[in-house]
Design a protein around this motif. Structure first.
Motif, PDB file in Angstrom:
ATOM      1  N   ARG A  98       0.844  -1.212   0.000  1.00 16.77           N
ATOM      2  CA  ARG A  98       0.000   0.000   0.000  1.00 16.77           C
ATOM      3  C   ARG A  98       0.872   1.251   0.000  1.00 16.77           C
ATOM      4  O   ARG A  98       0.561   2.249  -0.652  1.00 16.77           O
ATOM      5  N   ASP A 144       2.295   1.764  -3.456  1.00 14.78           N
ATOM      6  CA  ASP A 144       1.248   2.310  -4.341  1.00 14.78           C
ATOM      7  C   ASP A 144       1.073   3.808  -4.093  1.00 14.78           C
ATOM      8  O   ASP A 144       0.966   4.596  -5.030  1.00 14.78           O
ATOM      9  N   ARG A 145       1.056   4.182  -2.825  1.00 18.41           N
ATOM     10  CA  ARG A 145       0.871   5.610  -2.480  1.00 18.41           C
ATOM     11  C   ARG A 145       2.045   6.432  -3.012  1.00 18.41           C
ATOM     12  O   ARG A 145       1.861   7.506  -3.581  1.00 18.41           O
ATOM     13  N   ASN A 156       4.029   5.700  -5.492  1.00 14.52           N
ATOM     14  CA  ASN A 156       3.974   5.738  -6.957  1.00 14.52           C
ATOM     15  C   ASN A 156       2.927   6.736  -7.447  1.00 14.52           C
ATOM     16  O   ASN A 156       3.139   7.443  -8.434  1.00 14.52           O
ATOM     17  N   ASN A 157       1.789   6.794  -6.735  1.00 10.01           N
ATOM     18  CA  ASN A 157       0.740   7.718  -7.147  1.00 10.01           C
ATOM     19  C   ASN A 157       1.147   9.166  -6.947  1.00 10.01           C
ATOM     20  O   ASN A 157       0.676  10.051  -7.658  1.00 10.01           O
ATOM     21  N   GLN A 158       2.032   9.402  -5.961  1.00 10.15           N
ATOM     22  CA  GLN A 158       2.468  10.786  -5.699  1.00 10.15           C
ATOM     23  C   GLN A 158       3.628  11.194  -6.593  1.00 10.15           C
ATOM     24  O   GLN A 158       3.953  12.368  -6.676  1.00 10.15           O
TER      25      GLN A 158
END
Ligand SMILES: [Zn+2]
Length: 465
Positions: free
Chosen positions: A456, A459-460, A462-464
């Protein structure tokens, strides 16, 4: 998983005074070894029989936990020169989104991997102190708490080394915008160490020390102030420093001070057995001899140093001078004491075009010699009573699976030679830290949850990005 194991029985064990058969180890309520009996062909009725060979667990002398999340992200050719300094720019961009929650999740995943590889303790060289952007948290120890929670949840022994870092280069050059998260002056650093000492008494789980980021990052008055702060709180606390990783750093130190970094440090500080000089990579013969005589530990991180193109530590000269060393996984491009030791020896073989270079005078097996030295140096670097199996030492153990095709039928030292040079998998079956099992049959009790939290977090991030 934290049930104390009071009496262990091993068919074979590597004790402080050599290999022994039918060994019974009794552990006290504090997680230390109470006593050891050899040739005990009939174990006590309450003894727990181990399914493998009992060895001391390894202390990992150098870790930057957050870097575990960026392994493999700097292996792409860029238009600028691809060297340590280019890697550092990637690392600076990556850490911009890491706060306490992310740091804790990454550290927990890393520490499970360390335990499974056979590391029972870790020295965390912790410089990510402030919030993304560089603002101070209300609690100056916010990020330290995250590291401590990660280690405590997993159960690895932690030696926390908050890092003193104020400048970006020799001559007290002001730090850049990407370094704002790392910085302290002497007074704020003192408050951080005082708060940590008050919040967390020394225990089997946590030991306190400090680190100086490098001679680039502190000037001489700040260096002495930081060391005095530590000595006031923890007189025997470990002191670590990145010392001579890069030739450019050695050249800059010569221009600034007229001396090479190790030479300068030995001349200006009381370097003794409490010190660990991490990446003492670029040493001349005289520095080898002087560093060995100081009784300080050289903190070697062969896989990271290879990955970053740092250069080769002169291990033959240093060990012949009686030098002490410990292993660190540093950037975590590898998390395996076996791979570190293998590369340490192979680097010397490729340089000197000879074999078995790092065996000792009294210990002709390269594997046994390197493993024993790294155990002793690692425990010294972390400031803990570990690294040998003897009465009074911590019960930090691994159980090696000798029912593996590579290790089967191997006699004592041959077992370590085969493990270090030929194993294709960790071969670590069980891991005990201070008398409590943390890995059993290759698994940590919370590893699924810890891995999900890590995913998680990735993922966070990578999204930022
Ligand atoms: Zn480092």
């Amino acid at each position: 998983m934290t049930k104390p194991a009071k009496v262990l029985y091993a068919k074979r064990a590597m004790l402080a005074d050599g290999w022994a058969q039918d060994v019974q180890v009794t552990i006290d309520d504090h997680g230390n070894i109470a006593h050891i009996e050899k040739n005990q062909t009939t174990p006590d009725f309450n003894a727990e029989s181990l399914q493998g060979v009992l060895l001391p667990g390894m202390a990992n002398c150098h870790s930057h936990a957050f870097q575990r999340a960026m392994v493999g992200l700097a292996e792409v050719r860029s238009s600028q020169g691809d060297d340590f300094w280019g890697w550092r720019d990637t690392m600076y961009r990556f850490l911009a989104a890491i706060g306490p929650q992310e740091l804790q999740a990454i550290a927990a995943q890393l520490y499970v991997e360390m335990l499974k590889a056979g590391y029972t303790g870790v020295a965390e060289f912790h410089y990510l102190h402030h919030a993304p952007g560089g603002a101070c948290y209300d609690d100056p120890a916010e990020m330290s708490h995250a590291i401590i929670r990660g280690a405590t949840d997993v159960g690895i022994q932690l030696t926390l080394l908050p890092v003193l870092y104020q400048f970006s280069d020799f001559g007290s050059v002001a730090a850049g915008p990407q370094q704002q998260r790392f910085l302290h002056d002497g007074e704020r650093f003192q408050r951080l160490l005082e708060q940590l000492a008050a919040s967390y008494p020394n225990s089997q789980q946590l030991n306190h020390g400090m680190a100086l980021h490098s001679l680039r990052a502190v000037d001489e008055p700040l260096l002495h102030q930081g060391v005095a702060t530590l000595k006031g709180l923890h007189p025997n606390g470990p002191i670590h420093i990145h010392i001579a990783e890069q030739e450019k750093e050695v050249a800059a130190c010569l221009v600034h001070s007229g001396q090479r970094p190790v030479e300068w440090l030995l001349d200006h500080c009381n370097v003794d057995e409490h010190w660990c000089l991490v990446h003492a990579t670029h040493l001349n013969k005289r520095e080898c001899e002087r560093l060995a005589a100081s009784k300080a530990v050289a903190g070697l991180c062969p896989t990271t140093e290879a990955n970053l193109g740092d250069g080769l530590f002169p291990a033959v000269d240093f060990l012949h001078s009686g030098g002490r060393f410990a292993l660190g996984s540093d950037s975590h491009i590898s998390v395996s004491p076996v791979e570190e030791l293998r590369l340490l020896e192979y680097g010397q073989r490729l340089t000197h075009k000879r074999r078995t270079l790092l065996a000792g005078e009294a210990q002709p097996s390269v594997g046994a010699s390197l493993y024993s030295q790294a155990l002793r140096g690692g425990a010294q670097a972390l400031g803990i009573k570990s690294g040998t199996i003897a009465a009074g030492m911590r019960a930090d153990f691994i159980v090696l699976d000798d029912n593996d095709p590579t290790l089967y039928g191997k006699h004592n030292d041959q077992l370590l030679d085969s493990w270090i040079f030929a194993s294709q998998r960790p071969n670590v079956k069980d891991v005990m830290v201070a008398g409590c099992w943390k890995i059993q049959d290759g698994r940590h009790i919370n590893e699924e949850q810890i891995q999900q939290d890590f995913f998680r977090t990735i993922d966070r991030l990578n999204n930022q990005a």
